[in-house]
Enzyme design. Structure first.
Site, PDB file in Angstrom:
ATOM      1  CG  MET A   1      -1.536   1.310   1.513  1.00 15.49           C
ATOM      2  SD  MET A   1      -2.644   1.401   2.933  1.00 15.49           S
ATOM      3  CE  MET A   1      -1.821   0.510   4.189  1.00 15.49           C
ATOM      4  N   PRO A   2       0.896   2.014  -1.070  1.00 23.62           N
ATOM      5  CG  PRO A   2       1.139   2.524  -3.312  1.00 23.62           C
ATOM      6  CD  PRO A   2       0.326   1.708  -2.367  1.00 23.62           C
ATOM      7  CB  VAL A   3       1.769   5.726   2.973  1.00 23.54           C
ATOM      8  CG1 VAL A   3       1.375   6.901   3.852  1.00 23.54           C
ATOM      9  CG2 VAL A   3       1.043   4.454   3.397  1.00 23.54           C
ATOM     10  NE  ARG A  40      -5.533   3.639   2.983  1.00 26.88           N
ATOM     11  CZ  ARG A  40      -6.059   2.762   2.146  1.00 26.88           C
ATOM     12  NH1 ARG A  40      -6.037   2.990   0.848  1.00 26.88           N
ATOM     13  NH2 ARG A  40      -6.613   1.653   2.582  1.00 26.88           N
TER      14      ARG A  40
END
Length: 82
Positions: A1-3, A40
């Site tokens: 999940m890229p933040v 995100r």
């Protein structure tokens, strides 16, 4: 999940921030091959004068221009992926 963390000087409109977030998500989806729902984005707005370049404070009126008088960007983006 890229933040994605984006640091901006205060003063940009909600519509500007929303447009930026859409374009960032598009870029992350295209380059990392992830689903948009996994991305995100956190925006951290800095108060006027709470940011400095070479010890010189920067103020919100420069945020509209996108750079200070020396051409330094007033936005910082950090990307982390898990």
């Amino acid at each position: 999940m890229p933040v994605i963390q984006v640091h901006l000087m205060e003063g940009r409109s909600d519509s500007q921030k929303q447009a930026m977030m859409r374009r960032v998500i598009d870029a992350v989806v295209e380059t990392l091959g992830v689903r948009p729902s996994s991305v995100r984005i956190m925006i951290h707005e800095l108060a006027s004068g709470h940011f400095a370049v070479a010890g010189e404070p920067r103020f919100a009126e420069h945020a509209e221009e996108g750079a200070d008088t020396n051409g330094h960007s007033l936005s910082q983006v950090q990307v982390g992926t898990n």
